[in-house]
Design an enzyme around this catalytic site. Structure first.
Site, PDB file in Angstrom:
ATOM      1  N   ASN A   7       0.849  -1.192   0.000  1.00  0.00           N
ATOM      2  CA  ASN A   7       0.000   0.000   0.000  1.00  0.00           C
ATOM      3  C   ASN A   7       0.888   1.247   0.000  1.00  0.00           C
ATOM      4  OD1 ASN A   7      -1.432   2.287   1.065  1.00  0.00           O
ATOM      5  ND2 ASN A   7      -3.108   0.917   1.593  1.00  0.00           N
ATOM      6  N   ASP A   9      -0.159   4.504  -0.178  1.00  0.00           N
ATOM      7  CA  ASP A   9      -0.863   5.752   0.168  1.00  0.00           C
ATOM      8  C   ASP A   9       0.033   6.762   0.898  1.00  0.00           C
ATOM      9  OD1 ASP A   9      -3.165   4.599  -0.823  1.00  0.00           O
ATOM     10  OD2 ASP A   9      -4.059   4.195   1.131  1.00  0.00           O
ATOM     11  N   HIS A  10       0.901   6.240   1.788  1.00  0.00           N
ATOM     12  CA  HIS A  10       1.719   7.167   2.588  1.00  0.00           C
ATOM     13  C   HIS A  10       2.661   8.004   1.717  1.00  0.00           C
ATOM     14  CE1 HIS A  10       0.149   5.793   6.260  1.00  0.00           C
ATOM     15  NE2 HIS A  10       1.233   5.315   6.865  1.00  0.00           N
ATOM     16  N   ARG A  18       2.684  18.997   1.187  1.00  0.00           N
ATOM     17  CA  ARG A  18       3.135  20.252   0.595  1.00  0.00           C
ATOM     18  C   ARG A  18       2.368  20.611  -0.669  1.00  0.00           C
ATOM     19  NH1 ARG A  18       8.208  22.246   2.390  1.00  0.00           N
ATOM     20  NH2 ARG A  18       8.058  22.001   4.629  1.00  0.00           N
ATOM     21  N   HIS A  43      -5.710   3.668  -1.943  1.00  0.00           N
ATOM     22  CA  HIS A  43      -7.058   3.971  -1.460  1.00  0.00           C
ATOM     23  C   HIS A  43      -7.450   5.343  -1.992  1.00  0.00           C
ATOM     24  CE1 HIS A  43      -9.852   4.195   2.350  1.00  0.00           C
ATOM     25  NE2 HIS A  43     -10.494   4.479   1.234  1.00  0.00           N
ATOM     26  N   ARG A  45      -9.703   7.953  -1.533  1.00  0.00           N
ATOM     27  CA  ARG A  45     -10.700   8.373  -0.533  1.00  0.00           C
ATOM     28  C   ARG A  45     -11.576   9.471  -1.086  1.00  0.00           C
ATOM     29  NH1 ARG A  45      -9.106   6.659   5.007  1.00  0.00           N
ATOM     30  NH2 ARG A  45     -10.913   7.854   5.626  1.00  0.00           N
ATOM     31  N   ARG A  49      -7.439  12.758   0.350  1.00  0.00           N
ATOM     32  CA  ARG A  49      -6.386  13.285   1.224  1.00  0.00           C
ATOM     33  C   ARG A  49      -4.994  12.809   0.840  1.00  0.00           C
ATOM     34  NH1 ARG A  49      -7.573   9.973   6.762  1.00  0.00           N
ATOM     35  NH2 ARG A  49      -9.588  10.966   6.555  1.00  0.00           N
ATOM     36  N   HIS A  50      -4.914  11.671   0.129  1.00  0.00           N
ATOM     37  CA  HIS A  50      -3.573  11.257  -0.316  1.00  0.00           C
ATOM     38  C   HIS A  50      -3.584  10.882  -1.812  1.00  0.00           C
ATOM     39  CE1 HIS A  50      -5.375   7.503   1.001  1.00  0.00           C
ATOM     40  NE2 HIS A  50      -5.077   7.661   2.278  1.00  0.00           N
ATOM     41  N   GLU A  70      -8.577   0.311  -3.067  1.00  0.00           N
ATOM     42  CA  GLU A  70      -9.461   0.338  -1.897  1.00  0.00           C
ATOM     43  C   GLU A  70     -10.402   1.519  -2.057  1.00  0.00           C
ATOM     44  OE1 GLU A  70      -7.236   0.836   1.670  1.00  0.00           O
ATOM     45  OE2 GLU A  70      -6.141  -1.017   1.396  1.00  0.00           O
ATOM     46  N   THR A 100      -6.965   6.396   9.708  1.00  0.00           N
ATOM     47  CA  THR A 100      -6.874   5.294   8.748  1.00  0.00           C
ATOM     48  C   THR A 100      -8.143   4.452   8.916  1.00  0.00           C
ATOM     49  OG1 THR A 100      -5.566   3.381   8.047  1.00  0.00           O
ATOM     50  CG2 THR A 100      -5.531   3.868  10.379  1.00  0.00           C
ATOM     51  N   THR A 101      -8.361   3.497   8.011  1.00  0.00           N
ATOM     52  CA  THR A 101      -9.572   2.684   8.083  1.00  0.00           C
ATOM     53  C   THR A 101      -9.659   2.031   9.471  1.00  0.00           C
ATOM     54  OG1 THR A 101      -9.048   2.187   5.796  1.00  0.00           O
ATOM     55  CG2 THR A 101     -10.892   0.994   6.769  1.00  0.00           C
ATOM     56  N   GLU A 151     -10.845  -9.713   2.798  1.00  0.00           N
ATOM     57  CA  GLU A 151      -9.608  -9.296   3.464  1.00  0.00           C
ATOM     58  C   GLU A 151      -9.917  -9.163   4.953  1.00  0.00           C
ATOM     59  OE1 GLU A 151      -7.536  -5.894   1.866  1.00  0.00           O
ATOM     60  OE2 GLU A 151      -6.432  -5.571   3.723  1.00  0.00           O
ATOM     61  N   HIS A 191      -3.810  -4.758   7.632  1.00  0.00           N
ATOM     62  CA  HIS A 191      -3.959  -3.638   8.566  1.00  0.00           C
ATOM     63  C   HIS A 191      -3.126  -3.855   9.818  1.00  0.00           C
ATOM     64  CE1 HIS A 191      -5.484   0.048  10.200  1.00  0.00           C
ATOM     65  NE2 HIS A 191      -6.079   0.267   9.036  1.00  0.00           N
ATOM     66  N   GLY A 192      -2.178  -2.959  10.013  1.00  0.00           N
ATOM     67  CA  GLY A 192      -1.356  -2.997  11.221  1.00  0.00           C
ATOM     68  C   GLY A 192      -0.282  -4.077  11.202  1.00  0.00           C
ATOM     69  N   GLY A 213       1.031  -1.479   4.377  1.00  0.00           N
ATOM     70  CA  GLY A 213       1.445  -0.138   3.979  1.00  0.00           C
ATOM     71  C   GLY A 213       2.393   0.509   4.954  1.00  0.00           C
ATOM     72  N   HIS A 214       1.865   0.910   6.109  1.00  0.00           N
ATOM     73  CA  HIS A 214       2.619   1.769   7.033  1.00  0.00           C
ATOM     74  C   HIS A 214       4.015   1.235   7.370  1.00  0.00           C
ATOM     75  CE1 HIS A 214       3.085   4.799  10.165  1.00  0.00           C
ATOM     76  NE2 HIS A 214       3.670   3.835  10.843  1.00  0.00           N
TER      77      HIS A 214
HETATM   78  N1  PXP Z   1      -5.901  -3.145   4.099  1.00  0.00           N
HETATM   79  C1  PXP Z   1      -6.837  -2.160   4.135  1.00  0.00           C
HETATM   80  C2  PXP Z   1      -8.219  -2.489   3.698  1.00  0.00           C
HETATM   81  C3  PXP Z   1      -6.511  -0.857   4.550  1.00  0.00           C
HETATM   82  O1  PXP Z   1      -7.456   0.102   4.576  1.00  0.00           O
HETATM   83  C4  PXP Z   1      -5.173  -0.577   4.903  1.00  0.00           C
HETATM   84  C5  PXP Z   1      -4.772   0.815   5.289  1.00  0.00           C
HETATM   85  O2  PXP Z   1      -4.983   1.675   4.230  1.00  0.00           O
HETATM   86  C6  PXP Z   1      -4.237  -1.616   4.843  1.00  0.00           C
HETATM   87  C7  PXP Z   1      -4.631  -2.890   4.449  1.00  0.00           C
HETATM   88  C8  PXP Z   1      -2.799  -1.410   5.197  1.00  0.00           C
HETATM   89  O3  PXP Z   1      -2.691  -1.113   6.560  1.00  0.00           O
HETATM   90  P1  PXP Z   1      -1.285  -0.666   7.160  1.00  0.00           P
HETATM   91  O4  PXP Z   1      -0.960   0.659   6.548  1.00  0.00           O
HETATM   92  O5  PXP Z   1      -1.549  -0.582   8.626  1.00  0.00           O
HETATM   93  O6  PXP Z   1      -0.299  -1.711   6.783  1.00  0.00           O
END
Ligand code: PXP
Length: 237
Positions: A7, A9-10, A18, A43, A45, A49-50, A70, A100-101, A151, A191-192, A213-214
């Site tokens: 992911n 997005d970041h 900026r 994603h 949104r 935002r990103h 997403e 975040t979601t 998922e 996620h996480g 992602g993160h």
């Molecule tokens: N899966 C979904 C559906 C998400 O919304 C996200 C965050 O955008 C992720 C996975 C990835 O999560 P993380 O950034 O915590 O790895």
């Protein structure tokens, strides 16, 4: 083999800090592919935002692995997805005020609308995955609506203290995974997830795809994105 969806997005979040044109998530996608990513996840949104519409358009034309979009069931974004046709859409809930979601989609509350969106996407050849808490009623509803994949939201597992609490969350994920398999849907999770907690989730039977992602983007600031992706890919297999 467990597939890794990265992911990005970041990367767009830093650009939008900026309102400029760097760093470009399109470059990030190419580097993630070089590191062995099996998919690129973004994603779009409602508040943009990103990730921006331009990112989706360019990534659709340049990503050579799976592009996973997403999105919420919001009409404007549904139309964009039906026109752009990424290989996969992951339906997620969306709240403007969230960082975040926060949780899985509640299918039971908006069954008709979600069913309609799944059908419209599948009619144009898009595979549909549903981002759900490990809740059997939600999983059964996803199967009834014809979703291709689920998922599993791993947020509770990721937040749990390592030890018995995390073990319980893992058991809940395993039971949900068995139900997804039993109902004939493909198993994804995300996620996480981090370099420390990912292995037990990757080892769940029939795990097909992890979206992360993160943790990967955080590590990439220190060691580069290609290497960060390669290290995660090694860990999950
Ligand atoms: N899966 C979904 C559906 C998400 O919304 C996200 C965050 O955008 C992720 C996975 C990835 O999560 P993380 O950034 O915590 O790895």
């Amino acid at each position: 083999m467990v597939e890794l969806g990265v992911n990005i997005d970041h990367v767009a979040t830093v650009r939008e800090a900026r309102k400029t044109n760097e760093p470009d998530p399109v470059w990030a996608a190419a580097l993630a592919e070089l590191g062995g990513a099996d998919g690129i996840t973004i994603h779009l949104r409602e508040d943009r935002r990103h990730i921006q519409d331009r990112d989706l358009e360019i990534l659709k034309n340049t990503v050579t692995v799976k592009l996973n979009l997403e999105m919420a069931c919001e009409e404007e974004v549904v139309r964009i997805a039906c026109r752009t046709k990424p290989q996969q859409v992951s339906l997620v809930p969306e709240k403007r005020e969230e960082i975040t979601t926060e949780g899985g989609l509640n299918i039971l509350l908006q069954r008709e609308r979600i069913g309609e969106v799944i059908k419209r996407l599948q009619d144009v050849g898009v595979n549909v995955s549903m981002f759900l808490d490990p809740d059997l009623a939600q999983i059964q509803a996803a199967a009834e609506l014809g979703a291709n994949a689920v998922e599993l939201h791993t947020g509770q597992y990721a937040l749990a203290e390592p030890g018995p609490k995390q073990g319980l969350e893992l058991a809940t994920l395993r039971a949900a995974a068995a139900e997804i398999r039993q109902l004939g849907m493909t198993l994804h999770a995300g996620h996480g997830l981090t370099y420390r907690n990912v292995k037990p989730v990757a080892a769940i039977e029939d795990m097909h795809e992890l979206n992360i992602g993160h943790s990967i983007i955080a590590r990439s600031i220190m060691i580069g994105l290609e290497r960060a992706v390669r290290e995660m890919k090694q860990l999950i297999n």
